[in-house]
Design a protein around this motif. Structure first.
Motif, PDB file in Angstrom:
ATOM      1  N   PRO A 204       0.820  -1.218   0.000  1.00 43.20           N
ATOM      2  CA  PRO A 204       0.000   0.000   0.000  1.00 43.20           C
ATOM      3  C   PRO A 204       0.848   1.259   0.000  1.00 43.20           C
ATOM      4  O   PRO A 204       1.948   1.284   0.558  1.00 43.20           O
ATOM      5  CB  PRO A 204      -0.796  -0.120   1.306  1.00 43.20           C
ATOM      6  N   ASN A 205       0.342   2.301  -0.627  1.00 44.94           N
ATOM      7  CA  ASN A 205       0.979   3.613  -0.594  1.00 44.94           C
ATOM      8  C   ASN A 205       0.335   4.415   0.524  1.00 44.94           C
ATOM      9  O   ASN A 205      -0.800   4.901   0.378  1.00 44.94           O
ATOM     10  CB  ASN A 205       0.808   4.327  -1.941  1.00 44.94           C
ATOM     11  N   LEU A 206       1.026   4.590   1.631  1.00 46.77           N
ATOM     12  CA  LEU A 206       0.454   5.243   2.806  1.00 46.77           C
ATOM     13  C   LEU A 206       0.795   6.724   2.882  1.00 46.77           C
ATOM     14  O   LEU A 206       0.583   7.359   3.907  1.00 46.77           O
ATOM     15  CB  LEU A 206       0.895   4.521   4.083  1.00 46.77           C
ATOM     16  N   LEU A 222     -14.517   4.968   6.545  1.00 45.85           N
ATOM     17  CA  LEU A 222     -14.183   4.519   5.196  1.00 45.85           C
ATOM     18  C   LEU A 222     -12.697   4.757   4.950  1.00 45.85           C
ATOM     19  O   LEU A 222     -12.205   5.880   5.072  1.00 45.85           O
ATOM     20  CB  LEU A 222     -15.009   5.300   4.172  1.00 45.85           C
ATOM     21  N   VAL A 223     -11.980   3.698   4.616  1.00 42.14           N
ATOM     22  CA  VAL A 223     -10.544   3.790   4.344  1.00 42.14           C
ATOM     23  C   VAL A 223     -10.295   3.373   2.900  1.00 42.14           C
ATOM     24  O   VAL A 223     -10.580   2.234   2.524  1.00 42.14           O
ATOM     25  CB  VAL A 223      -9.721   2.894   5.291  1.00 42.14           C
ATOM     26  N   ALA A 224      -9.794   4.289   2.087  1.00 37.64           N
ATOM     27  CA  ALA A 224      -9.465   4.000   0.691  1.00 37.64           C
ATOM     28  C   ALA A 224      -7.960   4.088   0.516  1.00 37.64           C
ATOM     29  O   ALA A 224      -7.324   5.047   0.966  1.00 37.64           O
ATOM     30  CB  ALA A 224     -10.165   4.992  -0.238  1.00 37.64           C
ATOM     31  N   VAL A 225      -7.360   3.082  -0.131  1.00 36.18           N
ATOM     32  CA  VAL A 225      -5.911   3.050  -0.279  1.00 36.18           C
ATOM     33  C   VAL A 225      -5.536   2.487  -1.642  1.00 36.18           C
ATOM     34  O   VAL A 225      -6.223   1.616  -2.181  1.00 36.18           O
ATOM     35  CB  VAL A 225      -5.272   2.196   0.853  1.00 36.18           C
ATOM     36  N   ALA A 226      -4.466   3.032  -2.218  1.00 39.14           N
ATOM     37  CA  ALA A 226      -3.922   2.539  -3.481  1.00 39.14           C
ATOM     38  C   ALA A 226      -2.562   1.908  -3.218  1.00 39.14           C
ATOM     39  O   ALA A 226      -1.900   2.211  -2.215  1.00 39.14           O
ATOM     40  CB  ALA A 226      -3.789   3.682  -4.492  1.00 39.14           C
ATOM     41  N   GLY A 227      -2.138   1.023  -4.119  1.00 39.71           N
ATOM     42  CA  GLY A 227      -0.841   0.384  -3.941  1.00 39.71           C
ATOM     43  C   GLY A 227      -0.445  -0.428  -5.148  1.00 39.71           C
ATOM     44  O   GLY A 227      -1.153  -0.465  -6.157  1.00 39.71           O
ATOM     45  N   THR A 228       0.689  -1.076  -5.040  1.00 40.36           N
ATOM     46  CA  THR A 228       1.198  -1.910  -6.126  1.00 40.36           C
ATOM     47  C   THR A 228       1.109  -3.380  -5.746  1.00 40.36           C
ATOM     48  O   THR A 228       1.109  -3.741  -4.570  1.00 40.36           O
ATOM     49  CB  THR A 228       2.660  -1.553  -6.454  1.00 40.36           C
ATOM     50  N   ILE A 229       1.031  -4.234  -6.772  1.00 37.80           N
ATOM     51  CA  ILE A 229       0.925  -5.680  -6.586  1.00 37.80           C
ATOM     52  C   ILE A 229       2.180  -6.331  -7.161  1.00 37.80           C
ATOM     53  O   ILE A 229       2.570  -6.043  -8.299  1.00 37.80           O
ATOM     54  CB  ILE A 229      -0.320  -6.241  -7.295  1.00 37.80           C
ATOM     55  N   HIS A 230       2.796  -7.211  -6.395  1.00 39.02           N
ATOM     56  CA  HIS A 230       4.042  -7.845  -6.824  1.00 39.02           C
ATOM     57  C   HIS A 230       3.947  -9.358  -6.671  1.00 39.02           C
ATOM     58  O   HIS A 230       3.199  -9.878  -5.854  1.00 39.02           O
ATOM     59  CB  HIS A 230       5.217  -7.341  -5.978  1.00 39.02           C
ATOM     60  N   ALA A 277       4.247   4.051  -6.369  1.00 43.83           N
ATOM     61  CA  ALA A 277       3.477   4.889  -5.444  1.00 43.83           C
ATOM     62  C   ALA A 277       2.228   5.455  -6.109  1.00 43.83           C
ATOM     63  O   ALA A 277       2.076   6.668  -6.238  1.00 43.83           O
ATOM     64  CB  ALA A 277       4.345   6.022  -4.905  1.00 43.83           C
ATOM     65  N   PRO A 278       1.310   4.586  -6.561  1.00 46.89           N
ATOM     66  CA  PRO A 278       0.115   5.075  -7.273  1.00 46.89           C
ATOM     67  C   PRO A 278      -0.791   5.905  -6.371  1.00 46.89           C
ATOM     68  O   PRO A 278      -0.817   5.730  -5.157  1.00 46.89           O
ATOM     69  CB  PRO A 278      -0.582   3.778  -7.710  1.00 46.89           C
ATOM     70  N   SER A 279      -1.546   6.812  -7.011  1.00 50.94           N
ATOM     71  CA  SER A 279      -2.483   7.669  -6.291  1.00 50.94           C
ATOM     72  C   SER A 279      -3.893   7.111  -6.411  1.00 50.94           C
ATOM     73  O   SER A 279      -4.218   6.379  -7.353  1.00 50.94           O
ATOM     74  CB  SER A 279      -2.449   9.095  -6.859  1.00 50.94           C
ATOM     75  N   LEU A 280      -4.741   7.479  -5.455  1.00 47.54           N
ATOM     76  CA  LEU A 280      -6.148   7.101  -5.532  1.00 47.54           C
ATOM     77  C   LEU A 280      -6.817   7.810  -6.700  1.00 47.54           C
ATOM     78  O   LEU A 280      -6.563   8.989  -6.952  1.00 47.54           O
ATOM     79  CB  LEU A 280      -6.871   7.478  -4.240  1.00 47.54           C
ATOM     80  N   THR A 281      -7.703   7.098  -7.411  1.00 49.86           N
ATOM     81  CA  THR A 281      -8.478   7.729  -8.482  1.00 49.86           C
ATOM     82  C   THR A 281      -9.891   8.072  -8.026  1.00 49.86           C
ATOM     83  O   THR A 281     -10.593   8.802  -8.700  1.00 49.86           O
ATOM     84  CB  THR A 281      -8.562   6.811  -9.713  1.00 49.86           C
ATOM     85  N   TYR A 282     -10.306   7.522  -6.875  1.00 51.79           N
ATOM     86  CA  TYR A 282     -11.624   7.849  -6.346  1.00 51.79           C
ATOM     87  C   TYR A 282     -11.632   9.304  -5.885  1.00 51.79           C
ATOM     88  O   TYR A 282     -10.728   9.746  -5.180  1.00 51.79           O
ATOM     89  CB  TYR A 282     -11.980   6.955  -5.152  1.00 51.79           C
TER      90      TYR A 282
END
Length: 292
Positions: A204-206, A222-230, A277-282
């Motif tokens: 996750p990108n915190l 409500l917790v929204a989080v973006a991240g990368t998958i490896h 480090a992706p950003s949320l799009t919501y």
């Protein structure tokens, strides 16, 4: 003799536990100039820690491979590009250990992070801090189920969810696929399959652009989080995940997951977009709608 602080020693120990027995023995010979003979892995680890002059010296050793440092940072919730050079990973690890934010420094073991209790006590009523602490806790125990990390699996199961929890999983990797699951048992098993069976690592990108938290007047967080998958050292894509949390009225300071929306986009669906480090799009209105 050791020049390691308590936090650095704990962090080095975590990395040493990821190493093969042969590499441990080899590194022990190197740091002692073959002057100390060790009988087992435990002795080798203790010798390495005792004879290491500094954390930087330890991290720069040839036997401390870059993938071990990358895995350690991922467990700590630190987002790094899979293409990062070793010197970049070393620099970030030293910053983490010196900041006092490392889980190894806070004693976040199975005994202290095995459930969603006491989150409110720890972080007060700041929703954003609550969201960050929740994500660190959740992704730490979920990623621990991935055997490739060489980590002891932590306590994961339906006890962290409300009985009527719902999961919506949208994946875009070649084709688009939507899955829905209802109930604590099915939802926990489907999320578990991502790391245990599919061998994925969710990072996750915190930072502020990667996580957002909202609170409804009725107590839903409500917790929204973006991240990368490896998978191993390969970045497969990005994810955006939204959790709805509700505090249990019958159990003191325990938060449970009411719903989960997970959106996964594979590399082929990103069209060459930068995934570090992706950003949320919501946007805020979309998140407020989920809170209503």
């Amino acid at each position: 003799m050791s020049g390691l602080s308590e936090t650095e020693r704990a962090g080095c120990s975590v990395i040493l536990k990821l190493m093969s027995k042969a590499d441990l023995y080899s590194l022990s010979d190197t740091v002692t100039n073959r002057m100390v003979v060790v009988e087992n892995s435990t002795e080798a680890m203790e010798t390495i820690l005792s004879f290491s002059k500094s954390a930087e010296e330890f991290l720069r050793r040839k036997k401390v491979h870059r993938d071990l440092i990358f895995k350690h940072l991922a467990k700590e919730g630190v987002v790094m590009s899979p293409n990062s050079e070793k010197h970049q990973l070393v620099k970030r690890t030293l910053e983490l250990w010196s900041s006092g934010k490392a889980a190894v420094n806070k004693g976040e073991t199975d005994n202290t992070r095995d459930k969603t209790s006491d989150l409110q006590d720890e972080v007060g009523f700041d929703p954003q801090v609550l969201g960050q602490q929740f994500c660190r806790w959740l992704f730490q125990i979920l990623n621990s189920q991935n055997a490739s990390l060489g980590q002891q699996p932590q306590d994961w199961g339906p006890q962290h969810f409300w009985p009527d929890v719902k999961l919506r999983l949208l994946s875009r990797a070649g084709s688009e696929q939507m899955e829905e699951f209802n109930g604590a048992e099915l939802v926990s098993l489907r999320l578990l399959a991502l790391t245990r069976d599919e061998q994925l690592l969710l990072s996750p990108n915190l930072e502020s652009h990667g996580i957002r938290t909202l609170v409804s007047p009725h107590g839903l967080v409500l917790v929204a989080v973006a991240g990368t998958i490896h998978r191993d050292e390969i970045c497969l894509g990005i994810f955006e995940q939204i959790f709805g949390l509700i505090q249990s009225p019958m159990e003191n300071n325990i938060w449970k997951i009411k719903f989960v929306n997970l959106k996964i986009r594979g590399q082929d669906a990103l069209g060459g977009t930068e995934v570090e480090a992706p950003s949320l799009t919501y946007n805020s209105s979309e998140l407020r709608f989920l809170c209503s």
